[in-house]
Design a protein around this motif. Structure first.
Motif, PDB file in Angstrom:
ATOM      1  N   HIS A 165       0.850  -1.012  -0.032  1.00 10.79           N
ATOM      2  CA  HIS A 165       0.123   0.007  -0.058  1.00 10.79           C
ATOM      3  C   HIS A 165       0.804   1.195   0.140  1.00 10.79           C
ATOM      4  O   HIS A 165       0.801   2.009   0.798  1.00 10.79           O
ATOM      5  CB  HIS A 165      -0.990   0.116   1.169  1.00 10.79           C
ATOM      6  N   PRO A 166       1.785   1.482  -0.908  1.00  9.16           N
ATOM      7  CA  PRO A 166       2.629   2.597  -0.884  1.00  9.16           C
ATOM      8  C   PRO A 166       1.864   4.137  -1.114  1.00  9.16           C
ATOM      9  O   PRO A 166       2.524   5.034  -1.008  1.00  9.16           O
ATOM     10  CB  PRO A 166       3.600   2.451  -2.049  1.00  9.16           C
ATOM     11  N   ASP A 167       0.645   3.736  -1.587  1.00 11.00           N
ATOM     12  CA  ASP A 167      -0.074   5.070  -1.902  1.00 11.00           C
ATOM     13  C   ASP A 167      -0.755   5.692  -0.519  1.00 11.00           C
ATOM     14  O   ASP A 167      -1.110   6.735  -0.511  1.00 11.00           O
ATOM     15  CB  ASP A 167      -1.218   4.714  -3.062  1.00 11.00           C
ATOM     16  N   THR A 168      -1.082   4.754   0.196  1.00  7.08           N
ATOM     17  CA  THR A 168      -1.621   5.238   1.700  1.00  7.08           C
ATOM     18  C   THR A 168      -0.494   4.994   2.803  1.00  7.08           C
ATOM     19  O   THR A 168      -0.881   5.475   3.826  1.00  7.08           O
ATOM     20  CB  THR A 168      -2.895   4.434   2.075  1.00  7.08           C
ATOM     21  N   THR A 169       0.642   4.651   2.627  1.00  8.68           N
ATOM     22  CA  THR A 169       1.725   4.748   3.714  1.00  8.68           C
ATOM     23  C   THR A 169       2.852   5.324   3.132  1.00  8.68           C
ATOM     24  O   THR A 169       3.027   5.690   1.893  1.00  8.68           O
ATOM     25  CB  THR A 169       2.182   3.216   4.129  1.00  8.68           C
ATOM     26  N   GLU A 170       3.982   5.515   4.107  1.00  5.61           N
ATOM     27  CA  GLU A 170       5.340   6.270   3.474  1.00  5.61           C
ATOM     28  C   GLU A 170       6.392   5.045   3.267  1.00  5.61           C
ATOM     29  O   GLU A 170       7.378   5.076   3.375  1.00  5.61           O
ATOM     30  CB  GLU A 170       5.636   6.980   4.682  1.00  5.61           C
ATOM     31  N   TYR A 171       6.010   3.909   2.423  1.00  7.85           N
ATOM     32  CA  TYR A 171       6.817   3.151   2.254  1.00  7.85           C
ATOM     33  C   TYR A 171       7.971   3.482   1.251  1.00  7.85           C
ATOM     34  O   TYR A 171       8.838   3.193   1.455  1.00  7.85           O
ATOM     35  CB  TYR A 171       6.016   2.098   1.526  1.00  7.85           C
ATOM     36  N   ASN A 172       7.430   4.359   0.192  1.00  6.15           N
ATOM     37  CA  ASN A 172       8.707   4.791  -0.555  1.00  6.15           C
ATOM     38  C   ASN A 172       9.670   5.557   0.083  1.00  6.15           C
ATOM     39  O   ASN A 172      10.857   5.220  -0.186  1.00  6.15           O
ATOM     40  CB  ASN A 172       8.087   5.750  -1.599  1.00  6.15           C
ATOM     41  N   LYS A 173       9.304   6.448   0.949  1.00  8.73           N
ATOM     42  CA  LYS A 173      10.461   7.042   1.793  1.00  8.73           C
ATOM     43  C   LYS A 173      11.273   6.075   2.570  1.00  8.73           C
ATOM     44  O   LYS A 173      12.458   6.263   2.838  1.00  8.73           O
ATOM     45  CB  LYS A 173       9.918   8.218   2.549  1.00  8.73           C
TER      46      LYS A 173
END
Length: 343
Positions: A42-50
């Motif tokens: 769920h990279p769109d609703t969490t800060e996974y990419n950062k």
């Protein structure tokens, strides 16, 4: 004060082998890796990419990063940071001799509670930690520890506490200044005095949210995966024994059951975690204090998980596990979302 009784060596052995940690160390680790897996999905609703960018900048793959974080959460139960000294012997040790396999395998575990059955503590925390004298639920392991350690005090280095100091025993083999280091780290704006830690049976241990805040402050000063992992041990707050506050009452059976059934019951189910995320108010991006979030997790386990202290029925355990494990994963996601903005 509760009735403490002399316990035979056979009873000590039986209790030691019948008890275990709260969430097991492998469960702590699994919660963290599942939280990162949820973020990846769920990279769109969490800060996974950062978080992924921070991992890459530190030379980690995401799998390696998750492993280090999870291991940090695992390792907190093994800290050698808490020594208690015998009132008569002056011997300072980090675990009772019957500790192997028990719910208090090391005295460091006493910092891993937040007592929701009572209000503020003598330190000024809104919710206190483990204090045998003020427990509202307890069992034989709690009584055994208080009997075994009557009059024992927290190691304060060469700070002056030397127990009852009989004529044959005025010396002490201090191993670690627990009061001056560990307790001071976990004080987190509250107040303490050595006199609070002179007798085990009335010691007001600092609560686990202060432990988490200390390590989050260390992470904030110098972000590392390991210190952030230490913070994530605070998923103990989703373990009902740690918010009802007891070292006993089906501790071992519950912990083993959760570990054994985690995968079979899909306790990390995506939809359960997604719903659990909405139970928390995220940490203010402008704040460094994560304790309000951690206390929310404790409130959930206290209000919805108390049955596992008295029941060993699989149906009761499953009902509670389907609440507390997804919420532990969700709380971890919230902490990681906030931390991702610090790397």
């Amino acid at each position: 004060m509760k009735n403490t009784i002399a316990i035979s060596a056979a009873a000590v052995l039986a209790l030691a082998t019948a008890q275990s940690h709260a969430f097991s160390q492998p469960t702590h680790k699994r919660i963290v890796t599942d939280a990162i897996a949820y973020m990846a999905a769920h990279p769109d609703t969490t800060e996974y990419n950062k978080l992924a960018a921070a991992a890459q900048a530190s030379g980690y793959s995401m799998a390696q990063f998750a492993e280090v974080l999870g291991q940090g959460a695992y390792d907190v139960d093994d800290f050698a940071d808490t020594f208690i000294c015998g009132a008569v012997t002056g011997d300072c040790v980090e675990a009772p001799v019957w500790g192997a396999g028990s719910s208090i395998a090391k005295y460091t575990s006493y910092w891993h509670f937040q007592n929701h059955t009572r209000g503020s503590d003598v330190h000024g925390n809104d919710l206190g930690g483990y204090n045998y004298d003020l427990l509202t639920v307890w069992g034989e392991v709690d009584n055994m520890a208080a009997t075994w350690m009557t009059g024992d005090h927290l190691d304060d280095g060469q700070g002056g506490m030397t127990g009852w100091c009989y004529w044959w025993s005025c010396s002490e083999d201090s191993e670690y200044n627990t009061y001056g280091i560990t307790e001071a780290n976990y004080r987190q704006g509250s107040s303490s005095s050595k006199s609070m830690y002179e007798d085990f049976e009335t010691m007001p241990f600092q609560p686990i949210d202060n432990l988490g805040q200390h390590w989050y402050n260390e992470f904030w000063k110098q972000p590392t995966a390991q210190t952030l992992g230490f913070v994530l041990h605070t998923t103990d707050l989703l373990q009902p024994h740690h918010t009802w506050t007891t070292s006993d009452l089906n501790h071992s059976g519950w912990e083993s059951w959760v570990e054994d059934n985690y995968s079979a019951l899909s306790l990390n189910d995506d939809s359960l975690v997604a719903a659990a995320l909405n139970s928390f108010t995220p940490v203010d991006p402008q704040s460094q204090d994560i304790r309000p979030l951690l206390t929310q997790g404790g409130s959930i386990s206290y209000s919805q998980g108390g049955v596992v202290l008295s029941s060993t029925a699989s149906s009761d355990r499953e009902q509670v596990a389907r609440i507390v494990i997804p919420h532990a994963i969700a709380m971890t996601v919230h902490v990681l979302n906030h931390a991702a903005n610090r790397f």
